[in-house]
Design an enzyme around this catalytic site. Structure first.
Site, short mmCIF file in Angstrom:
data_model
loop_
_atom_site.label_atom_id
_atom_site.label_comp_id
_atom_site.label_asym_id
_atom_site.label_seq_id
_atom_site.Cartn_x
_atom_site.Cartn_y
_atom_site.Cartn_z
N SER A 112 0.76 -1.19 -0.01
CA SER A 112 -0.02 -0.01 -0.04
C SER A 112 0.95 1.42 0.01
CB SER A 112 -0.89 -0.01 1.25
OG SER A 112 0.00 -0.07 2.41
N ASP A 114 4.09 4.01 -0.87
CA ASP A 114 4.70 5.07 -1.87
C ASP A 114 5.46 4.27 -2.97
OD1 ASP A 114 4.93 7.69 -2.86
OD2 ASP A 114 7.09 7.56 -1.94
N ARG A 144 -0.77 -4.19 5.86
CA ARG A 144 -1.79 -4.25 6.90
C ARG A 144 -3.20 -3.69 6.31
NH1 ARG A 144 1.08 -0.57 11.32
NH2 ARG A 144 0.93 0.69 9.21
N GLY A 280 21.05 0.13 -10.88
CA GLY A 280 20.13 -0.24 -11.99
C GLY A 280 20.07 0.67 -13.13
N GLU A 315 18.36 17.38 -6.62
CA GLU A 315 16.96 17.30 -7.06
C GLU A 315 16.46 18.81 -6.64
OE1 GLU A 315 15.38 13.03 -5.50
OE2 GLU A 315 15.37 14.48 -4.11
N HIS A 339 24.12 5.46 -2.99
CA HIS A 339 24.24 5.82 -4.49
C HIS A 339 25.45 6.21 -5.01
CE1 HIS A 339 20.07 4.99 -3.83
NE2 HIS A 339 19.56 6.04 -3.54
N1 LIG Z 1 9.44 6.08 -1.32
C1 LIG Z 1 10.44 6.21 -1.96
O1 LIG Z 1 10.71 6.87 -2.92
C2 LIG Z 1 11.67 5.30 -1.58
C3 LIG Z 1 11.59 4.60 -0.40
N2 LIG Z 1 12.47 3.67 -0.01
C4 LIG Z 1 12.51 2.60 0.93
O2 LIG Z 1 11.58 1.84 0.57
C5 LIG Z 1 10.95 1.26 1.84
C6 LIG Z 1 9.40 1.86 1.54
O3 LIG Z 1 9.24 3.09 1.14
P1 LIG Z 1 7.78 3.62 1.18
O4 LIG Z 1 6.84 3.09 0.29
O5 LIG Z 1 8.18 5.24 0.79
O6 LIG Z 1 7.16 3.70 2.67
P2 LIG Z 1 6.00 3.75 3.11
O7 LIG Z 1 6.15 4.95 4.44
O8 LIG Z 1 4.82 4.41 2.44
O9 LIG Z 1 5.55 2.49 3.87
C7 LIG Z 1 4.95 1.40 3.08
C8 LIG Z 1 4.01 0.70 3.91
O10 LIG Z 1 4.55 0.15 5.15
C9 LIG Z 1 3.36 0.18 6.06
N3 LIG Z 1 4.05 1.09 7.19
C10 LIG Z 1 4.16 2.31 6.99
N4 LIG Z 1 4.53 2.76 8.34
C11 LIG Z 1 4.63 1.61 9.25
C12 LIG Z 1 4.90 1.57 10.60
N5 LIG Z 1 5.13 2.36 11.45
N6 LIG Z 1 4.60 0.04 11.06
C13 LIG Z 1 4.02 -0.83 10.11
N7 LIG Z 1 3.68 -0.55 9.05
C14 LIG Z 1 4.08 0.45 8.40
C15 LIG Z 1 2.07 0.98 5.59
O11 LIG Z 1 1.27 -0.10 4.83
P3 LIG Z 1 0.07 -0.64 5.78
O12 LIG Z 1 -0.31 0.32 6.76
O13 LIG Z 1 -0.83 -0.88 4.66
O14 LIG Z 1 0.63 -1.76 6.33
C16 LIG Z 1 2.79 1.64 4.01
O15 LIG Z 1 1.76 1.63 2.91
C17 LIG Z 1 11.33 2.27 3.06
O16 LIG Z 1 12.34 1.30 3.53
C18 LIG Z 1 12.05 3.18 2.46
O17 LIG Z 1 13.12 3.83 2.87
C19 LIG Z 1 13.95 3.67 -0.78
C20 LIG Z 1 13.83 4.69 -1.83
C21 LIG Z 1 13.06 5.44 -2.28
O1 LIG Z 2 17.12 6.56 -2.45
C1 LIG Z 2 16.54 7.72 -2.75
O2 LIG Z 2 16.44 8.17 -4.08
C2 LIG Z 2 15.64 9.18 -4.57
C3 LIG Z 2 16.20 9.76 -5.83
O3 LIG Z 2 15.95 8.73 -6.66
P1 LIG Z 2 15.90 9.05 -8.39
O4 LIG Z 2 15.94 7.66 -9.01
O5 LIG Z 2 14.65 9.65 -8.37
O6 LIG Z 2 17.07 9.94 -8.76
C4 LIG Z 2 15.64 10.15 -3.44
O7 LIG Z 2 14.61 11.25 -3.86
C5 LIG Z 2 15.37 9.94 -1.91
O8 LIG Z 2 15.50 10.99 -1.17
C6 LIG Z 2 16.19 8.54 -2.02
O9 LIG Z 2 15.79 8.01 -0.61
#
Ligand SMILES: NC(=O)C1=CN([C@@H]2O[C@H](COP(=O)(O)OP(=O)(O)OC[C@H]3O[C@@H](n4cnc5c(N)ncnc54)[C@H](OP(=O)(O)O)[C@@H]3O)[C@@H](O)[C@H]2O)C=CC1
Ligand SMILES: O=C1O[C@H](COP(=O)(O)O)[C@@H](O)[C@H](O)[C@H]1O
Length: 591
Positions: A112, A114, A144, A280, A315, A339
């Site tokens: 669910s 981002d 969840r 990648g 950025e 990175h």
């Molecule tokens: N978003 C990005 O651009 C990037 C993210 N990442 C990494 O990828 C991973 C996922 O990122 P992202 O999708 O942004 O994360 P989110 O904060 O959107 O979390 C993903 C899902 O995890 C569940 N969640 C969030 N917080 C909690 C909590 N405190 N306890 C339990 N479940 C929780 C939620 O699902 P639900 O409530 O339905 O269970 C949520 O939809 C992270 O490790 C992040 O650091 C790395 C690079 C870029």
């Molecule tokens: O891992 C991360 O990367 C993004 C930038 O990725 P890009 O492929 O869009 O250049 C960055 O925005 C984010 O803070 C970081 O966690």
């Protein structure tokens, strides 16, 4: 044992977590408490290719080992014919001979979230659209949130087409893809919920040998719980089980080591795919090709000819929506330690024995281990402040409601790093990374030395720095490789200027460049580890940055403020000047 270890890990990440004890068993594989074994199979090297129906390959050219062992049909035959076996009740019915064909189940944990919506599902769809996925596959979302299969499909269909939408049959393909996507709602620390997932996976796998890939797209404090449950209760009974882990891999040497130790209670190193999506990216992949397949570059690739190397990330937006995560990490951990450092390692490594993942990672780790620990006076930090331009108001970092008003977290940093080996002794590797700057860009700049005794010195004017060659590898946007060379301006006089030999990808290769996540998912399916981070690489990377991070945080060093949308703090120029360097991105009209 698991929760004790998890608490210890949480303690390292979030000091407010209580933990009584932390039992570990070292790095050996521990048989799970339940009777379900941790099943994994190493990459199938000697697989009989004549029996492959589907010739998909990893990005390293090796065939996918999750493909079916079939009847030798060619790639051009319909790949998704197994839909014929889908009955109205949604169950598959297959013959005994079809059961011999393996299948892959991909579970996106945190479906669910981002990242899952923005990157993972679209990348899976792109792979499906391009026929890169094995014939038999199922995708499960796990989170969840209480979603039905249909709700998951609706949710992901909003972002599915980002790369493919102008292409032929996109909507048919999307329907086919969505039919393969299912959802299971559960807690990340519930073995019961993962057992339910296991049952559902088995239903879809219909008796085939199944390989299982779990993508952990969840916050880091729940990585270990999810791995414990997946490993104990939803591992593949007969095929391999692999887990892609998203960054951050800890926030310093200790927490990273602890995370590795906890993960290795449930997984072997071979099962862990630590993702760094910059590896990648097309131009990062191309770095080794450029160096090792062209005679003109490799001989120049050393302190003898290179004055400095610059790794630049910027950025043009702030931490919008991710301030809560970012404030605990900051730009050095978010971008530099992973990175940019990974790019540096690929850039600077010696020629590997082969293109095999282990050979490449062996060379990268040698570079990282040869690097000097970063010193505080070789780092400057910044944080963006709000400002107004015309009618538009740009927020400060601390305006984010999830960020403390007095936060000292850096949203910008510049650093000078050194590799103390024979090839790179004395060459500054400058890194610069920032959010909310004037542009979005990632590039590698290689500034070469002056030509000794240059005959044309007097034609350059007074700025000899302008007369040196510079190689720019623009990772994004507008992927390009260009080399600044001195050239005679046409005419009767003898005026020189600096022009670009320019390989602009959009002109040379007028096709879409796959997203980094596509390549990485494909490689994880193929068991190709070249683009994933090994634990010793991770340890070496943290060793370079941990002392300075502790010092900056311990001494509460305030970052220099810079306006949102600017070029960042002036401190970056002083740092470069200290090492006799001028940032190449300033005044480069190509950039
Ligand atoms: N978003 C990005 O651009 C990037 C993210 N990442 C990494 O990828 C991973 C996922 O990122 P992202 O999708 O942004 O994360 P989110 O904060 O959107 O979390 C993903 C899902 O995890 C569940 N969640 C969030 N917080 C909690 C909590 N405190 N306890 C339990 N479940 C929780 C939620 O699902 P639900 O409530 O339905 O269970 C949520 O939809 C992270 O490790 C992040 O650091 C790395 C690079 C870029
Ligand atoms: O891992 C991360 O990367 C993004 C930038 O990725 P890009 O492929 O869009 O250049 C960055 O925005 C984010 O803070 C970081 O966690």
């Amino acid at each position: 044992m698991a929760s004790a270890c998890l608490n210890c890990y949480n303690h390292c990440f979030f000091p407010s977590f209580a933990h009584d004890k932390c039992q570990t068993t070292g790095t050996q594989l521990v048989q799970p408490r339940s009777n379900i074994p941790i099943a994994w199979m190493p990459r199938v090297k000697g697989i009989d290719r004549s029996r492959r129906r589907f010739g998909a390959k990893s990005s390293n050219g090796s065939p996918l080992d999750a493909t079916c062992l079939g009847d030798g049909e060619s790639h051009s035959l319909p790949l998704h014919k197994s839909f014929a076996n889908l009955s109205e009740d949604g169950n598959f019915h297959i013959s005994e001979s079809e059961k011999k064909e393996p299948t892959i189940s991909i579970t996106v944990v945190g479906a669910s979230g981002d990242l899952a919506k923005k990157k993972i599902f679209p990348a899976l769809f792109a792979l499906f659209y391009e026929d890169w996925l094995p014939q038999h596959f199922t995708i499960f979302g796990y989170a969840r949130s209480k979603l039905t299969d249909e709700e998951l499909r609706n949710m992901i269909s909003q972002t599915l087409t980002c790369r493919i939408d102008k292409r032929e049959n996109c909507s048919d393909k999307m329907d086919q893809f969505l039919q393969r996507c299912f959802f299971h709602s559960g807690l990340y620390n519930s073995e019961d919920n993962f057992s339910e997932l296991d049952q559902k996976l088995k239903e879809k796998e219909v008796g085939r040998v199944s390989n299982r890939l779990f993508y952990l797209s969840i916050p880091p404090n729940i990585f270990v719980d999810a791995v414990r449950c997946a490993s104990r209760c939803a591992s593949s009974p007969a095929g391999w089980t692999r887990v892609i882990v998203e960054k951050p891999f800890g926030r310093d040497s200790e927490s990273s080591g602890e995370l590795t130790r906890c993960l290795k209670q449930y997984l072997t190193e071979d099962q862990i795919f630590r993702i760094d999506h910059y590896l990648g990216k097309e131009l990062v992949e191309n770095l080794s090709v450029l160096r090792f397949s062209n005679l003109v570059f490799e001989p120049l690739w050393s302190r003898q000819y290179i004055r400095n190397v610059q790794l630049i990330f910027s950025e043009d937006f702030g931490t919008e929506g991710r301030g809560g995560y970012f404030d605990n990490y900051g730009i050095i951990r978010d971008i530099m330690q992973n990175h940019l450092l990974q790019i540096l390692a690929l850039f600077a490594m010696e020629t590997p024995v082969s293109l095999d993942g282990e050979d490449i990672r062996n060379e990268k780790v040698k570079v990282l281990r040869s690097m000097r620990v970063l010193q505080c006076d070789d780092v400057i930090t910044g944080q963006y402040k709000g400002h107004k331009k015309g009618d538009r108001v740009y927020p400060a970092y601390t305006d984010d409601p999830t960020v403390p008003k007095d936060s000292l977290t850096a949203t910008f940093a510049a650093a000078a790093l050194f590799i103390d080996n024979a090839r790179w002794d004395g060459v500054p590797f400058l890194m610069k990374a920032g959010k909310a700057l004037h542009t979005r860009r990632a590039e590698i700049r290689v500034q070469f030395r002056h030509v000794p005794g240059n005959l044309y010195k007097k034609n350059f004017g007074c700025d000899l720095d302008q007369a040196t060659n510079e190689l720019v590898i623009r990772v994004q946007p507008d992927e390009a490789i260009y080399l600044k060379v001195n050239n005679k301006v046409p005419g009767l006089g003898m005026r020189l200027d600096r022009s670009n030999l320019n390989l602009l990808y959009s002109a040379r290769y007028p096709r879409e460049i796959p997203d980094a996540y596509e390549r990485l998912l494909l490689d994880a399916i193929a068991g190709e580890r070249r683009l994933f981070i090994r634990s010793d690489e991770l340890d070496a990377a943290w060793s370079i940055f941990t002392p300075v991070l502790k010092e900056l945080e311990g001494k509460k060093i305030a970052p220099e403020l810079y306006p949102y949308g600017s070029r960042g703090p002036v401190g970056a120029h002083y740092l470069a000047a200290k090492h006799n360097v001028r940032w190449g991105d300033l005044g480069d009209e190509t950039s």
